[in-house]
Design a protein around this motif. Structure first.
Motif, PDB file in Angstrom:
ATOM      1  N   VAL A  78      33.329  49.300  33.000  1.00  0.00           N
ATOM      2  CA  VAL A  78      33.102  50.314  34.023  1.00  0.00           C
ATOM      3  C   VAL A  78      32.414  51.513  33.381  1.00  0.00           C
ATOM      4  CG1 VAL A  78      34.176  51.798  35.741  1.00  0.00           C
ATOM      5  CG2 VAL A  78      35.137  49.533  35.284  1.00  0.00           C
ATOM      6  N   SER A  79      31.241  51.804  33.855  1.00  0.00           N
ATOM      7  CA  SER A  79      30.464  52.911  33.290  1.00  0.00           C
ATOM      8  C   SER A  79      30.943  54.246  33.851  1.00  0.00           C
ATOM      9  CB  SER A  79      28.984  52.725  33.616  1.00  0.00           C
ATOM     10  OG  SER A  79      28.783  52.948  35.005  1.00  0.00           O
ATOM     11  N   LYS A  80      30.460  55.314  33.246  1.00  0.00           N
ATOM     12  CA  LYS A  80      30.798  56.650  33.762  1.00  0.00           C
ATOM     13  C   LYS A  80      30.151  56.884  35.121  1.00  0.00           C
ATOM     14  CE  LYS A  80      31.717  58.720  29.261  1.00  0.00           C
ATOM     15  NZ  LYS A  80      31.352  59.774  28.297  1.00  0.00           N
ATOM     16  N   ALA A  81      29.129  56.089  35.430  1.00  0.00           N
ATOM     17  CA  ALA A  81      28.535  56.148  36.766  1.00  0.00           C
ATOM     18  C   ALA A  81      29.315  55.300  37.759  1.00  0.00           C
ATOM     19  CB  ALA A  81      27.083  55.677  36.705  1.00  0.00           C
ATOM     20  N   LEU A  82      30.397  54.690  37.282  1.00  0.00           N
ATOM     21  CA  LEU A  82      31.319  53.917  38.118  1.00  0.00           C
ATOM     22  C   LEU A  82      30.712  52.619  38.628  1.00  0.00           C
ATOM     23  CD1 LEU A  82      33.063  56.833  40.034  1.00  0.00           C
ATOM     24  CD2 LEU A  82      33.607  55.848  37.793  1.00  0.00           C
ATOM     25  N   THR A  83      29.834  52.056  37.828  1.00  0.00           N
ATOM     26  CA  THR A  83      29.403  50.680  38.075  1.00  0.00           C
ATOM     27  C   THR A  83      30.219  49.794  37.163  1.00  0.00           C
ATOM     28  OG1 THR A  83      27.668  50.826  36.405  1.00  0.00           O
ATOM     29  CG2 THR A  83      27.076  51.418  38.662  1.00  0.00           C
ATOM     30  N   ALA A  84      30.334  48.521  37.534  1.00  0.00           N
ATOM     31  CA  ALA A  84      31.147  47.593  36.750  1.00  0.00           C
ATOM     32  C   ALA A  84      30.372  46.326  36.458  1.00  0.00           C
ATOM     33  CB  ALA A  84      32.431  47.259  37.488  1.00  0.00           C
ATOM     34  N   GLY A  85      30.656  45.767  35.267  1.00  0.00           N
ATOM     35  CA  GLY A  85      29.966  44.547  34.881  1.00  0.00           C
ATOM     36  C   GLY A  85      30.689  43.288  35.305  1.00  0.00           C
ATOM     37  N   TYR A  86      32.009  43.389  35.423  1.00  0.00           N
ATOM     38  CA  TYR A  86      32.814  42.214  35.740  1.00  0.00           C
ATOM     39  C   TYR A  86      33.897  42.596  36.751  1.00  0.00           C
ATOM     40  CZ  TYR A  86      30.696  40.771  31.341  1.00  0.00           C
ATOM     41  OH  TYR A  86      29.799  40.495  30.346  1.00  0.00           O
ATOM     42  N   TRP A  87      34.203  41.624  37.629  1.00  0.00           N
ATOM     43  CA  TRP A  87      35.169  41.866  38.710  1.00  0.00           C
ATOM     44  C   TRP A  87      36.206  40.764  38.752  1.00  0.00           C
ATOM     45  CZ3 TRP A  87      34.891  46.360  41.389  1.00  0.00           C
ATOM     46  CH2 TRP A  87      33.690  47.072  41.363  1.00  0.00           C
ATOM     47  N   GLY A  88      37.429  41.148  39.132  1.00  0.00           N
ATOM     48  CA  GLY A  88      38.437  40.168  39.456  1.00  0.00           C
ATOM     49  C   GLY A  88      38.287  39.727  40.894  1.00  0.00           C
ATOM     50  N   GLN A  89      39.170  38.844  41.317  1.00  0.00           N
ATOM     51  CA  GLN A  89      39.071  38.283  42.672  1.00  0.00           C
ATOM     52  C   GLN A  89      39.742  39.166  43.707  1.00  0.00           C
ATOM     53  OE1 GLN A  89      41.401  37.440  40.548  1.00  0.00           O
ATOM     54  NE2 GLN A  89      43.284  37.401  41.753  1.00  0.00           N
ATOM     55  N   GLY A  90      40.532  40.121  43.246  1.00  0.00           N
ATOM     56  CA  GLY A  90      41.193  41.048  44.163  1.00  0.00           C
ATOM     57  C   GLY A  90      42.613  40.646  44.505  1.00  0.00           C
ATOM     58  N   THR A  91      43.424  41.650  44.807  1.00  0.00           N
ATOM     59  CA  THR A  91      44.797  41.418  45.249  1.00  0.00           C
ATOM     60  C   THR A  91      45.096  42.359  46.406  1.00  0.00           C
ATOM     61  OG1 THR A  91      47.110  41.230  44.529  1.00  0.00           O
ATOM     62  CG2 THR A  91      45.830  43.039  43.581  1.00  0.00           C
ATOM     63  N   GLN A  92      45.736  41.830  47.436  1.00  0.00           N
ATOM     64  CA  GLN A  92      45.975  42.602  48.657  1.00  0.00           C
ATOM     65  C   GLN A  92      47.184  43.522  48.490  1.00  0.00           C
ATOM     66  OE1 GLN A  92      44.264  42.567  51.803  1.00  0.00           O
ATOM     67  NE2 GLN A  92      45.582  44.347  52.166  1.00  0.00           N
ATOM     68  N   VAL A  93      47.007  44.760  48.880  1.00  0.00           N
ATOM     69  CA  VAL A  93      48.103  45.723  48.963  1.00  0.00           C
ATOM     70  C   VAL A  93      48.172  46.214  50.393  1.00  0.00           C
ATOM     71  CG1 VAL A  93      48.926  48.002  48.239  1.00  0.00           C
ATOM     72  CG2 VAL A  93      47.937  46.432  46.556  1.00  0.00           C
ATOM     73  N   THR A  94      49.334  46.067  51.002  1.00  0.00           N
ATOM     74  CA  THR A  94      49.532  46.500  52.372  1.00  0.00           C
ATOM     75  C   THR A  94      50.700  47.466  52.413  1.00  0.00           C
ATOM     76  OG1 THR A  94      48.708  44.397  53.225  1.00  0.00           O
ATOM     77  CG2 THR A  94      49.952  45.793  54.745  1.00  0.00           C
ATOM     78  N   VAL A  95      50.459  48.654  52.944  1.00  0.00           N
ATOM     79  CA  VAL A  95      51.486  49.685  53.046  1.00  0.00           C
ATOM     80  C   VAL A  95      51.797  49.890  54.521  1.00  0.00           C
ATOM     81  CG1 VAL A  95      52.175  52.013  52.418  1.00  0.00           C
ATOM     82  CG2 VAL A  95      50.559  50.752  50.964  1.00  0.00           C
ATOM     83  N   SER A  96      53.018  49.633  54.893  1.00  0.00           N
ATOM     84  CA  SER A  96      53.425  49.784  56.291  1.00  0.00           C
ATOM     85  C   SER A  96      54.009  51.174  56.530  1.00  0.00           C
ATOM     86  CB  SER A  96      54.465  48.723  56.645  1.00  0.00           C
ATOM     87  OG  SER A  96      55.635  48.899  55.872  1.00  0.00           O
ATOM     88  N   SER A  97      53.819  51.646  57.744  1.00  0.00           N
ATOM     89  CA  SER A  97      54.298  53.005  58.073  1.00  0.00           C
ATOM     90  C   SER A  97      55.702  52.970  58.636  1.00  0.00           C
ATOM     91  CB  SER A  97      53.351  53.657  59.069  1.00  0.00           C
ATOM     92  OG  SER A  97      53.240  52.855  60.222  1.00  0.00           O
TER      93      SER A  97
END
Length: 119
Positions: A100-119
Motif C-alpha cells: 500500500v503506497s502513501k497514495a493509498l494504492t495497493a499492489g495486492y488484494w485479499g478476497q474480502g471478509t464481510q462485517v455487518t453491524v446491526s443497530s
C-alpha cells in the motif's frame, strides 16, 4: 507475489468489537506496507488504515480514527484490524491489501471478509 487471506468478519451489534486477521503468503511480507480498505453496498471501495513496514507508522481514515487499530506481526506474516465501538455505517466488505503506497494504492488484494453491524 503475495497472497492474502482475511478472516474474522461476522455479525455484531452496534458498540461491539471484531478483530480481522489477514494472513499473507510469501517471504516478502515484511517488505510491504499493509492496509485495510472497505466497500459498503452501493459505494466505492475506501481506505481504512495503513501500517508501515516496521509497524511504527499508522494512518487512519477520519471515520475510524480512535476506534480501529491496525497492527502487524512480521514473524507470523499477519496483519490485524481491531475494530471497537462499531457502528452500522461500518458495515462493509473489508479487504486486506499489501504494498500500500502513501497514495493509498495497493499492489495486492485479499478476497474480502464481510462485517455487518446491526443497530
Amino acid at each position: 507475489q503475495v497472497q492474502l487471506v482475511e478472516s474474522g468478519g461476522g455479525l455484531v451489534q452496534a458498540g461491539g468489537s471484531l478483530r480481522l486477521s489477514c494472513a499473507a503468503s510469501g517471504r516478502t511480507f515484511s517488505s510491504y506496507a499493509m492496509g485495510w480498505f472497505r466497500q459498503a453496498p452501493g459505494k466505492e471501495r475506501e481506505f481504512v488504515t495503513r501500517i508501515s513496514l516496521s509497524g511504527i507508522v499508522r494512518y487512519y481514515a477520519d471515520s475510524v480514527k480512535g476506534r480501529f487499530t491496525i497492527s502487524r506481526d512480521n514473524a507470523k506474516n499477519t496483519v490485524y484490524l481491531q475494530m471497537n465501538s462499531l457502528k452500522p455505517e461500518d458495515t462493509a466488505v473489508y479487504y486486506c491489501a499489501a504494498d500500500v503506497s502513501k497514495a493509498l494504492t495497493a499492489g495486492y488484494w485479499g478476497q474480502g471478509t464481510q462485517v455487518t453491524v446491526s443497530s
